[in-house]
Design a protein around this motif. Structure first.
Motif, PDB file in Angstrom:
ATOM      1  N   GLU A 189       0.781  -1.511  -0.330  1.00  0.00           N
ATOM      2  CA  GLU A 189       0.034   0.137  -0.056  1.00  0.00           C
ATOM      3  C   GLU A 189       0.550   1.312   0.119  1.00  0.00           C
ATOM      4  OE1 GLU A 189      -3.094  -0.140   3.424  1.00  0.00           O
ATOM      5  OE2 GLU A 189      -3.893  -2.210   2.462  1.00  0.00           O
ATOM      6  N   SER A 190       2.183   1.148  -0.037  1.00  0.00           N
ATOM      7  CA  SER A 190       2.695   2.522  -0.401  1.00  0.00           C
ATOM      8  C   SER A 190       3.693   2.356  -2.053  1.00  0.00           C
ATOM      9  CB  SER A 190       4.012   1.842   1.136  1.00  0.00           C
ATOM     10  OG  SER A 190       4.808   0.912   0.368  1.00  0.00           O
ATOM     11  N   THR A 191       4.399   3.303  -2.085  1.00  0.00           N
ATOM     12  CA  THR A 191       5.554   3.564  -3.151  1.00  0.00           C
ATOM     13  C   THR A 191       6.657   2.591  -3.036  1.00  0.00           C
ATOM     14  OG1 THR A 191       6.111   6.286  -2.147  1.00  0.00           O
ATOM     15  CG2 THR A 191       3.710   5.924  -3.849  1.00  0.00           C
ATOM     16  N   ALA A 192       7.099   2.133  -2.478  1.00  0.00           N
ATOM     17  CA  ALA A 192       8.090   1.568  -2.080  1.00  0.00           C
ATOM     18  C   ALA A 192       8.738   0.461  -3.120  1.00  0.00           C
ATOM     19  CB  ALA A 192       8.393   0.656  -1.115  1.00  0.00           C
ATOM     20  N   SER A 193       9.784   1.070  -3.601  1.00  0.00           N
ATOM     21  CA  SER A 193      10.332   0.412  -4.978  1.00  0.00           C
ATOM     22  C   SER A 193       9.569  -1.351  -5.334  1.00  0.00           C
ATOM     23  CB  SER A 193      11.398   0.642  -5.590  1.00  0.00           C
ATOM     24  OG  SER A 193      12.427   0.078  -4.219  1.00  0.00           O
ATOM     25  N   ALA A 194      10.013  -1.707  -6.166  1.00  0.00           N
ATOM     26  CA  ALA A 194       9.203  -3.565  -6.884  1.00  0.00           C
ATOM     27  C   ALA A 194      11.108  -3.771  -5.860  1.00  0.00           C
ATOM     28  CB  ALA A 194       9.567  -3.554  -8.349  1.00  0.00           C
ATOM     29  N   GLU A 195      11.930  -3.287  -6.161  1.00  0.00           N
ATOM     30  CA  GLU A 195      12.943  -3.729  -5.570  1.00  0.00           C
ATOM     31  C   GLU A 195      13.077  -3.955  -3.914  1.00  0.00           C
ATOM     32  OE1 GLU A 195      18.259  -3.033  -6.420  1.00  0.00           O
ATOM     33  OE2 GLU A 195      16.767  -1.162  -6.524  1.00  0.00           O
ATOM     34  N   VAL A 196      12.809  -3.369  -3.284  1.00  0.00           N
ATOM     35  CA  VAL A 196      12.806  -2.889  -1.961  1.00  0.00           C
ATOM     36  C   VAL A 196      11.302  -4.390  -1.707  1.00  0.00           C
ATOM     37  CG1 VAL A 196      11.364  -2.134   0.382  1.00  0.00           C
ATOM     38  CG2 VAL A 196      13.444  -0.817  -1.682  1.00  0.00           C
ATOM     39  N   ARG A 197      10.783  -4.419  -2.251  1.00  0.00           N
ATOM     40  CA  ARG A 197       9.490  -5.380  -2.144  1.00  0.00           C
ATOM     41  C   ARG A 197       9.617  -6.519  -2.032  1.00  0.00           C
ATOM     42  NH1 ARG A 197       6.145  -1.649  -4.542  1.00  0.00           N
ATOM     43  NH2 ARG A 197       5.712  -3.066  -6.619  1.00  0.00           N
ATOM     44  N   HIS A 201      10.578  -9.187   0.786  1.00  0.00           N
ATOM     45  CA  HIS A 201       9.524 -11.319   0.286  1.00  0.00           C
ATOM     46  C   HIS A 201      10.962 -12.005   0.218  1.00  0.00           C
ATOM     47  CE1 HIS A 201       5.383  -9.308  -0.197  1.00  0.00           C
ATOM     48  NE2 HIS A 201       6.145  -8.974  -1.481  1.00  0.00           N
ATOM     49  N   GLU A 202      11.896 -12.008  -0.708  1.00  0.00           N
ATOM     50  CA  GLU A 202      12.968 -13.128  -0.365  1.00  0.00           C
ATOM     51  C   GLU A 202      13.252 -12.835   0.632  1.00  0.00           C
ATOM     52  OE1 GLU A 202      16.193 -11.660  -2.850  1.00  0.00           O
ATOM     53  OE2 GLU A 202      14.582 -11.651  -4.606  1.00  0.00           O
ATOM     54  N   LEU A 203      13.654 -11.872   1.724  1.00  0.00           N
ATOM     55  CA  LEU A 203      14.241 -12.048   3.401  1.00  0.00           C
ATOM     56  C   LEU A 203      12.693 -13.271   4.088  1.00  0.00           C
ATOM     57  CD1 LEU A 203      16.891 -10.920   4.840  1.00  0.00           C
ATOM     58  CD2 LEU A 203      15.412  -9.324   6.027  1.00  0.00           C
ATOM     59  N   ILE A 204      11.658 -12.933   4.143  1.00  0.00           N
ATOM     60  CA  ILE A 204      10.988 -12.868   5.161  1.00  0.00           C
ATOM     61  C   ILE A 204      10.847 -14.472   4.420  1.00  0.00           C
ATOM     62  CG2 ILE A 204       8.064 -13.699   5.194  1.00  0.00           C
ATOM     63  CD1 ILE A 204       7.968 -10.221   4.932  1.00  0.00           C
ATOM     64  N   ALA A 205      10.836 -15.172   3.444  1.00  0.00           N
ATOM     65  CA  ALA A 205      11.067 -16.202   3.032  1.00  0.00           C
ATOM     66  C   ALA A 205      11.916 -17.429   3.511  1.00  0.00           C
ATOM     67  CB  ALA A 205      11.045 -16.498   1.605  1.00  0.00           C
ATOM     68  N   LEU A 206      13.372 -16.641   3.577  1.00  0.00           N
ATOM     69  CA  LEU A 206      14.411 -16.818   4.128  1.00  0.00           C
ATOM     70  C   LEU A 206      14.345 -17.077   5.628  1.00  0.00           C
ATOM     71  CD1 LEU A 206      17.615 -18.100   4.377  1.00  0.00           C
ATOM     72  CD2 LEU A 206      18.333 -15.585   4.740  1.00  0.00           C
ATOM     73  N   LYS A 207      13.588 -16.426   6.454  1.00  0.00           N
ATOM     74  CA  LYS A 207      13.156 -16.031   8.067  1.00  0.00           C
ATOM     75  C   LYS A 207      12.077 -17.065   7.927  1.00  0.00           C
ATOM     76  CE  LYS A 207      12.300 -13.114  12.189  1.00  0.00           C
ATOM     77  NZ  LYS A 207      10.762 -14.041  12.518  1.00  0.00           N
ATOM     78  N   SER A 208      11.198 -17.737   7.478  1.00  0.00           N
ATOM     79  CA  SER A 208       9.720 -19.016   7.842  1.00  0.00           C
ATOM     80  C   SER A 208      10.675 -20.041   7.646  1.00  0.00           C
ATOM     81  CB  SER A 208       9.142 -18.583   6.419  1.00  0.00           C
ATOM     82  OG  SER A 208       9.389 -19.253   5.340  1.00  0.00           O
ATOM     83  N   VAL A 209      11.586 -20.298   7.149  1.00  0.00           N
ATOM     84  CA  VAL A 209      12.392 -21.681   7.361  1.00  0.00           C
ATOM     85  C   VAL A 209      13.855 -21.680   7.649  1.00  0.00           C
ATOM     86  CG1 VAL A 209      11.299 -22.111   5.523  1.00  0.00           C
ATOM     87  CG2 VAL A 209      13.615 -21.543   4.568  1.00  0.00           C
ATOM     88  N   THR A 210      14.333 -20.432   8.645  1.00  0.00           N
ATOM     89  CA  THR A 210      15.396 -20.608   8.931  1.00  0.00           C
ATOM     90  C   THR A 210      14.733 -20.355  10.565  1.00  0.00           C
ATOM     91  OG1 THR A 210      16.518 -20.257   6.966  1.00  0.00           O
ATOM     92  CG2 THR A 210      17.683 -19.433   9.343  1.00  0.00           C
ATOM     93  N   ARG A 211      15.542 -21.315  11.675  1.00  0.00           N
ATOM     94  CA  ARG A 211      15.318 -21.082  12.974  1.00  0.00           C
ATOM     95  C   ARG A 211      16.487 -20.152  13.507  1.00  0.00           C
ATOM     96  NH1 ARG A 211      12.446 -24.772  15.960  1.00  0.00           N
ATOM     97  NH2 ARG A 211      11.803 -26.082  15.135  1.00  0.00           N
ATOM     98  N   GLU A 212      17.310 -19.640  13.192  1.00  0.00           N
ATOM     99  CA  GLU A 212      18.137 -18.634  13.152  1.00  0.00           C
ATOM    100  C   GLU A 212      19.023 -18.007  12.692  1.00  0.00           C
ATOM    101  OE1 GLU A 212      19.102 -17.684  16.415  1.00  0.00           O
ATOM    102  OE2 GLU A 212      18.331 -18.696  17.181  1.00  0.00           O
ATOM    103  N   LEU A 213      18.204 -17.051  12.111  1.00  0.00           N
ATOM    104  CA  LEU A 213      19.378 -15.620  10.770  1.00  0.00           C
ATOM    105  C   LEU A 213      20.115 -15.281  10.807  1.00  0.00           C
ATOM    106  CD1 LEU A 213      15.843 -14.387   9.542  1.00  0.00           C
ATOM    107  CD2 LEU A 213      17.166 -15.713   8.317  1.00  0.00           C
ATOM    108  N   GLY A 214      21.089 -15.207  12.038  1.00  0.00           N
ATOM    109  CA  GLY A 214      22.950 -15.153  12.122  1.00  0.00           C
ATOM    110  C   GLY A 214      23.109 -13.792  12.316  1.00  0.00           C
ATOM    111  N   ASP A 215      24.228 -12.598  12.490  1.00  0.00           N
ATOM    112  CA  ASP A 215      24.715 -11.581  12.508  1.00  0.00           C
ATOM    113  C   ASP A 215      24.347 -10.906  10.813  1.00  0.00           C
ATOM    114  OD1 ASP A 215      26.912 -12.812  12.449  1.00  0.00           O
ATOM    115  OD2 ASP A 215      27.435 -11.691  13.976  1.00  0.00           O
ATOM    116  N   ALA A 216      24.043 -11.660   9.954  1.00  0.00           N
ATOM    117  CA  ALA A 216      24.916 -11.358   8.634  1.00  0.00           C
ATOM    118  C   ALA A 216      24.100  -9.516   7.870  1.00  0.00           C
ATOM    119  CB  ALA A 216      24.386 -12.154   7.219  1.00  0.00           C
TER     120      ALA A 216
END
Length: 262
Positions: A189-197, A201-216
């Motif tokens: 619902e915002s004007t955030a760029s497609a690159e940001v979105r 979504h890629e980071l959310i997908a990673l978090k959904s299958v990873t218990r510890e994302l680490g400090d990268a």
């Protein structure tokens, strides 16, 4: 009203339902609105995310007239799976009148265990009347700053990213003061760029299958997005109140009395 996604553990949801019924029976209250908060409702759960149920309850009218009012919070035992607690209607309305964004988020939660939709809509109308953009903007700005000040991790970055997305939503909706709580919705619902979105979504997908994302380090495009939104939101620090405080309190009193039938 009930809106539970199929991805949620049915046994855990049933146990939360039991806790809510137990609260009503043990305390003699009516739970008018019960929702999921935390990472599941924010749109970025991990495989081991707990369940954060929050609720607003209403006491019998005569109890609000007591010289010795009951505590305005009800908590249930906290463990690795369940975090279930709620606020009295009076507390919730006082916080909304002060512009507390958390109280408003509960009314816009995408996951609802149970609720009176008319009750929710009345509180949302009240919030639309009294909540100020300046207070909400400062809330999200301060949340993001606090999270940025902590030890860096990808998990913590989500707690910076969501308030930054809420600030972008406020910028893109200059006549509104009540942003959604769900991160993908904020971006959609915002004007955030497609690159940001796409990066989110890629980071959310990673978090959904990873218990510890680490400090990268987070993706550079998202770090720039956060930095830009927080810098622009500094302007909220200078926004003066637009509503008369006495008038807001009078509006809150009237809405509260209507809810309890006084």
């Amino acid at each position: 009203m009930r809106d539970i996604p199929p991805s949620m553990d049915a046994a855990v949801v049933a146990a939360i339902d039991e806790r809510l019924a137990g609260v009503e029976a043990a305390h003699g209250v009516r739970i008018a609105w019960a929702i999921e908060s935390g990472s599941r409702a924010w749109g970025f759960p991990s495989p081991d995310s707990d369940y954060d149920c929050r609720f607003v309850y209403v006491r019998p009218r005569e109890q609000y007239l007591s010289l010795w009012p009951a505590r305005d919070v009800i908590e249930t035992p906290l463990d690795a799976v369940f975090d279930v607690n709620g606020w009295d209607l009076a507390k919730a309305m006082r916080l909304i009148a002060k512009g507390n964004a958390t109280a408003v988020e509960w009314l816009r939660a995408p996951i609802v265990y149970r609720g009176d939709l008319a009750f929710r809509d009345r509180l949302l109308a009240f919030a639309h009347d009294v909540v100020e953009r300046g207070a909400v903007g400062r809330h999200y700005l301060h949340v993001a700053r606090r999270q940025k000040a902590g030890p860096p991790s990808l998990k913590r970055f989500f707690y910076v990213l969501r308030p930054a997305a809420a600030l972008r939503w406020l910028h893109d909706h200059p006549a509104e003061a009540l942003p959604p709580m769900h991160l993908p919705t904020l971006l959609a619902e915002s004007t955030a760029s497609a690159e940001v979105r796409d990066a989110v979504h890629e980071l959310i997908a990673l978090k959904s299958v990873t218990r510890e994302l680490g400090d990268a380090a987070p993706p550079a495009v998202l770090q720039r997005f956060v930095d830009d939104e927080l810098a622009r939101a500094e302007a909220f620090e200078l926004v003066a109140p637009a509503h008369d405080r006495a008038a807001v309190r009078a509006r809150a009193d009237a809405a509260f009395r209507a809810e309890i039938g006084a």
